[in-house]
Motif scaffolding. Structure first.
Motif, PDB file in Angstrom:
ATOM      1  N   SER A 155      -8.165-125.371  20.642  1.00  6.79           N
ATOM      2  CA  SER A 155      -8.347-124.848  19.274  1.00  6.79           C
ATOM      3  C   SER A 155      -7.102-124.100  18.800  1.00  6.79           C
ATOM      4  N   ASP A 156      -5.984-124.367  19.463  1.00 10.53           N
ATOM      5  CA  ASP A 156      -4.685-123.780  19.071  1.00 10.53           C
ATOM      6  C   ASP A 156      -4.728-122.257  19.050  1.00 10.53           C
ATOM      7  N   SER A 157      -5.331-121.651  20.063  1.00  9.72           N
ATOM      8  CA  SER A 157      -5.403-120.188  20.104  1.00  9.72           C
ATOM      9  C   SER A 157      -4.010-119.572  20.190  1.00  9.72           C
ATOM     10  N   LYS A 158      -3.830-118.531  19.391  1.00  7.61           N
ATOM     11  CA  LYS A 158      -2.553-117.804  19.426  1.00  7.61           C
ATOM     12  C   LYS A 158      -2.683-116.568  20.320  1.00  7.61           C
ATOM     13  N   LEU A 159      -3.947-116.186  20.563  1.00  8.25           N
ATOM     14  CA  LEU A 159      -4.215-115.019  21.409  1.00  8.25           C
ATOM     15  C   LEU A 159      -5.387-115.347  22.332  1.00  8.25           C
ATOM     16  N   LEU A 160      -5.160-115.077  23.620  1.00  8.67           N
ATOM     17  CA  LEU A 160      -6.220-115.290  24.610  1.00  8.67           C
ATOM     18  C   LEU A 160      -6.678-113.945  25.142  1.00  8.67           C
ATOM     19  N   ILE A 161      -7.967-113.705  25.117  1.00 12.09           N
ATOM     20  CA  ILE A 161      -8.510-112.456  25.636  1.00 12.09           C
ATOM     21  C   ILE A 161      -9.367-112.785  26.862  1.00 12.09           C
ATOM     22  N   LEU A 162      -8.980-112.228  27.998  1.00  7.40           N
ATOM     23  CA  LEU A 162      -9.668-112.551  29.250  1.00  7.40           C
ATOM     24  C   LEU A 162     -10.258-111.291  29.869  1.00  7.40           C
ATOM     25  N   ASP A 163     -11.575-111.296  30.057  1.00  8.96           N
ATOM     26  CA  ASP A 163     -12.271-110.124  30.575  1.00  8.96           C
ATOM     27  C   ASP A 163     -12.611-110.355  32.052  1.00  8.96           C
ATOM     28  N   GLU A 164     -11.875-109.721  32.926  1.00 11.81           N
ATOM     29  CA  GLU A 164     -12.095-109.860  34.381  1.00 11.81           C
ATOM     30  C   GLU A 164     -12.238-111.330  34.769  1.00 11.81           C
ATOM     31  N   PRO A 165     -11.258-112.160  34.446  1.00 14.25           N
ATOM     32  CA  PRO A 165     -11.458-113.604  34.607  1.00 14.25           C
ATOM     33  C   PRO A 165     -11.481-114.097  36.050  1.00 14.25           C
ATOM     34  N   THR A 166     -10.935-113.304  36.974  1.00 18.29           N
ATOM     35  CA  THR A 166     -10.822-113.846  38.336  1.00 18.29           C
ATOM     36  C   THR A 166     -11.754-113.157  39.334  1.00 18.29           C
ATOM     37  N   THR A 167     -12.692-112.369  38.828  1.00 20.20           N
ATOM     38  CA  THR A 167     -13.628-111.708  39.741  1.00 20.20           C
ATOM     39  C   THR A 167     -14.411-112.756  40.530  1.00 20.20           C
ATOM     40  N   GLY A 168     -14.400-112.636  41.823  1.00 18.67           N
ATOM     41  CA  GLY A 168     -15.165-113.549  42.669  1.00 18.67           C
ATOM     42  C   GLY A 168     -14.514-114.902  42.887  1.00 18.67           C
ATOM     43  N   ILE A 169     -13.257-115.030  42.476  1.00 14.30           N
ATOM     44  CA  ILE A 169     -12.568-116.315  42.652  1.00 14.30           C
ATOM     45  C   ILE A 169     -11.596-116.185  43.828  1.00 14.30           C
ATOM     46  N   ASP A 170     -11.507-117.230  44.659  1.00 17.49           N
ATOM     47  CA  ASP A 170     -10.656-117.130  45.845  1.00 17.49           C
ATOM     48  C   ASP A 170      -9.175-116.994  45.457  1.00 17.49           C
ATOM     49  N   GLU A 171      -8.403-116.496  46.420  1.00 13.71           N
ATOM     50  CA  GLU A 171      -7.007-116.123  46.138  1.00 13.71           C
ATOM     51  C   GLU A 171      -6.170-117.313  45.651  1.00 13.71           C
ATOM     52  N   LYS A 172      -6.382-118.476  46.280  1.00 17.08           N
ATOM     53  CA  LYS A 172      -5.591-119.656  45.922  1.00 17.08           C
ATOM     54  C   LYS A 172      -5.863-120.060  44.457  1.00 17.08           C
ATOM     55  N   SER A 173      -7.149-120.056  44.091  1.00 12.23           N
ATOM     56  CA  SER A 173      -7.512-120.414  42.714  1.00 12.23           C
ATOM     57  C   SER A 173      -6.973-119.366  41.731  1.00 12.23           C
ATOM     58  N   ASP A 175      -4.183-117.683  42.097  1.00 14.85           N
ATOM     59  CA  ASP A 175      -2.746-117.933  41.942  1.00 14.85           C
ATOM     60  C   ASP A 175      -2.496-119.058  40.929  1.00 14.85           C
ATOM     61  N   ILE A 176      -3.296-120.146  41.060  1.00 16.64           N
ATOM     62  CA  ILE A 176      -3.142-121.275  40.121  1.00 16.64           C
ATOM     63  C   ILE A 176      -3.429-120.786  38.706  1.00 16.64           C
ATOM     64  N   PHE A 177      -4.498-120.007  38.579  1.00 17.77           N
ATOM     65  CA  PHE A 177      -4.930-119.495  37.276  1.00 17.77           C
ATOM     66  C   PHE A 177      -3.826-118.642  36.641  1.00 17.77           C
ATOM     67  N   PHE A 178      -3.247-117.734  37.432  1.00 15.86           N
ATOM     68  CA  PHE A 178      -2.213-116.838  36.897  1.00 15.86           C
ATOM     69  C   PHE A 178      -0.951-117.619  36.518  1.00 15.86           C
ATOM     70  N   GLU A 179      -0.613-118.664  37.299  1.00 16.57           N
ATOM     71  CA  GLU A 179       0.561-119.491  36.962  1.00 16.57           C
ATOM     72  C   GLU A 179       0.364-120.152  35.599  1.00 16.57           C
ATOM     73  N   ILE A 180      -0.872-120.624  35.351  1.00 16.51           N
ATOM     74  CA  ILE A 180      -1.175-121.261  34.058  1.00 16.51           C
ATOM     75  C   ILE A 180      -0.986-120.234  32.929  1.00 16.51           C
ATOM     76  N   LEU A 181      -1.463-119.011  33.162  1.00 15.52           N
ATOM     77  CA  LEU A 181      -1.338-117.972  32.128  1.00 15.52           C
ATOM     78  C   LEU A 181       0.130-117.682  31.825  1.00 15.52           C
ATOM     79  N   LYS A 182       0.951-117.610  32.890  1.00 21.06           N
ATOM     80  CA  LYS A 182       2.386-117.335  32.679  1.00 21.06           C
ATOM     81  C   LYS A 182       3.030-118.426  31.814  1.00 21.06           C
TER      82      LYS A 182
END
Lengths: 251, 264
Positions: A155-173, A175-182
């Motif tokens: 939807s062509d978001s210009k701003l992403l708001i993430l509320d505790e997005p990685t709670t309960g997610i394993d470390e490897k996932s 890392d992938i998630f944070f790389e995508i955000l960067k």
């Protein structure tokens, strides 16, 4: 007295100022039952900023996000942006764990765009094209969060708001998630992430906001006094836990 | 076998049942997705209050039940959205209120108890061409609303907050969904009865969701299940003398059990 969003939530068609500001909160106050949750809070968000929002439980982080998203009424102040309907929101994990009726990944992306090419591109951007025909509720936590990011991208978001997005997610996932955000911030998308994991936030973002009803710190992560933060919040928590342990759990 | 078609009341029942089988899953899928399955039950109980009014004043009960049930549906949404009462609790309040009013009115009415029972358990022989005409109009309105608001309804079913952020008029869409549910519930009273309509609204969808991979597929499969159940149920009612509403729901349950066995 809470005011309706019509009075306080403004969407501008013009640039908010000359500094690429896409979102502005001015003198925001939110009271619930005479308890001040947010007190005279002001901040601006610019294109491509990666902001970490930290603070103890009850600091008002979620209330600030909900005020920015227009999901809660505010007592005074102004919330304004010039990116109408271009704000993506990734809530805490688990809110849709037990979906009663299956919704496929491609249907979820379809909620954000009718353009099939754009939908598939968004899935490729989060490395999830293989998941397009899967049921959302059968995906792992990390995969679900990536799909929600893809929905925002579609939807062509210009701003992403993430509320505790990685709670309960394993470390490897994570890392992938944070790389995508960067990668997304490099494309000019602004991100605000709320996390209890202060170490992770400081290594990830380029701006930290420490909130506890008021903004206590707003600046680069390398100037943030981590020790003072940990002394103030985490040590207090440790002392509390020790007391609970010594005295036994009172219920 | 086809001598069933020589009886006009059975032809009317098959047409009415077929229309209900087409519309109910299309609405029910959004209700089940939002864990709002019991709304049909609450509205059906509330509609009985409207039936009671109709029987008391001597008007076709459908015409009194329809506005009363719509008011009940809007009240449920109002309590949930504006008064912060959970969906579950607001359903319970309206269900009790409706049944209480219905029981009092049925007691005051001089019409035979069998008239009231036909709305509780359904009565295929009482379906008139007039009922079918109203059903067709309501079905067209309901399907049009669902198709026009499909994306909004799906978005709300997936995540209400997200739908608000995307600019959908969530409250309005919720009121619309509650209203068309109320209309369909009332018009299903004669076929499956007030006590069984929620089964037709939920069981085909729960069964379909076990074997489908998407929301749209679930609706399609649920419609097929509901159609099969209505046809077999009405055939059973005609040839074996079973109660139509009960027979229809039993068929949906049998299909559900088969789905449990096939896909553990």
């Amino acid at each position: 007295m809470l005011k309706s969003n019509k009075e306080t939530y403004k969407i501008s068609k013009q640039p908010l100022n000359a500094n690429n500001t896409i979102f502005r909160v001015s003198n925001l106050c939110v009271d619930f039952n005479n308890y001040k949750v947010l007190d005279d809070l002001s901040l601006e968000v610019k294109n491509g900023e990666f902001i970490g929002l930290i603070g103890p439980n009850g600091a008002g982080k979620s209330t600030l996000l909900k005020s920015m998203l227009g999901l809660t009424s505010i007592s005074s102040g102004i919330v304004e942006n010039n990116i109408k309907n271009s704000i993506g929101y990734v809530p805490q994990r688990g809110f849709m764990q037990n979906q009663q009726v299956p919704i496929s990944v491609i249907e979820i992306i379809g909620l954000a765009t009718s353009d099939k090419t754009k939908a598939l591109d968004a899935l490729r951007d989060v490395d999830a094209i293989d998941l397009k025909n899967r049921k959302f509720n059968e995906l792992s936590g990390g995969q679900q969060q990536r799909i929600l990011i893809a929905k925002s991208l579609a939807s062509d978001s210009k701003l992403l708001i993430l509320d505790e997005p990685t709670t309960g997610i394993d470390e490897k996932s994570q890392d992938i998630f944070f790389e995508i955000l960067k990668c997304l911030t490099k494309r000019g998308i602004a991100i605000i992430i709320v996390s209890h994991d202060v170490d992770v936030v400081l290594n990830l973002v380029n701006r930290v906001i420490h909130l506890n009803q008021k903004i206590l710190y707003d600046g680069p992560p390398n100037e943030f006094k981590l020790e003072r933060y940990l002394t103030k919040h985490d040590n207090k928590k440790r002392i509390l836990l020790r007391h609970e342990h010594e005295e036994g759990h009172k219920c | 076998m086809l001598d069933i078609l020589n009886y006009s009341f059975m032809v009317r029942a098959l047409i009415a049942g077929g229309i209900i089988a087409l519309v109910v899953p299309a609405i029910g899928s959004f209700l089940v997705a939002r864990r709002y399955s019991l709304i049909a039950d609450s509205l059906a109980h509330f509609s009985l209050a409207g039936v009671g009014v109709g029987l008391l004043i001597g008007v076709d009960p459908v015409f009194t039940a329809l506005p009363m049930t719509i008011v009940g549906a809007i009240a449920i949404e109002y309590l949930r959205q504006k008064r912060g009462i959970s969906g579950e609790s607001s359903l319970a309040i309206m269900m009790s209120a409706g049944l209480a009013i219905a029981v009092v009115l049925a007691g005051l009415s001089s019409t035979p108890r069998s008239d009231f029972n036909s709305f509780l358990f359904g009565s295929i022989t009482t379906t008139s061409w007039n009922d079918i005409l109203i059903l067709v109009v309501v079905a067209i309105i309901s399907i049009t609303i669902v198709i026009y608001n499909y994306k909004a309804l799906l978005h709300i079913a997936f995540d209400e907050d997200s739908a608000r952020i995307y600019g959908y008029k969530v409250n309005l869409v919720n009121y619309l969904l509650a209203t068309i549910t109320a209309m369909i519930v009332v018009l299903s009273l004669r076929i499956v009865g007030g006590l069984l309509i929620s089964a037709l609204l939920t069981i085909p969808i729960i069964t379909a969701s076990r074997i489908s991979n998407s929301f749209l597929q679930t609706i399609t499969i649920a419609i097929i299940i509901a159609l099969v159940a209505v046809i077999i149920g009405l055939l059973a009612a005609f040839y074996i003398g079973m109660a139509a509403g009960g027979a229809i729901v039993i068929v949906t349950l049998l299909i559900f059990i088969v789905s449990l066995v096939i896909k553990r």
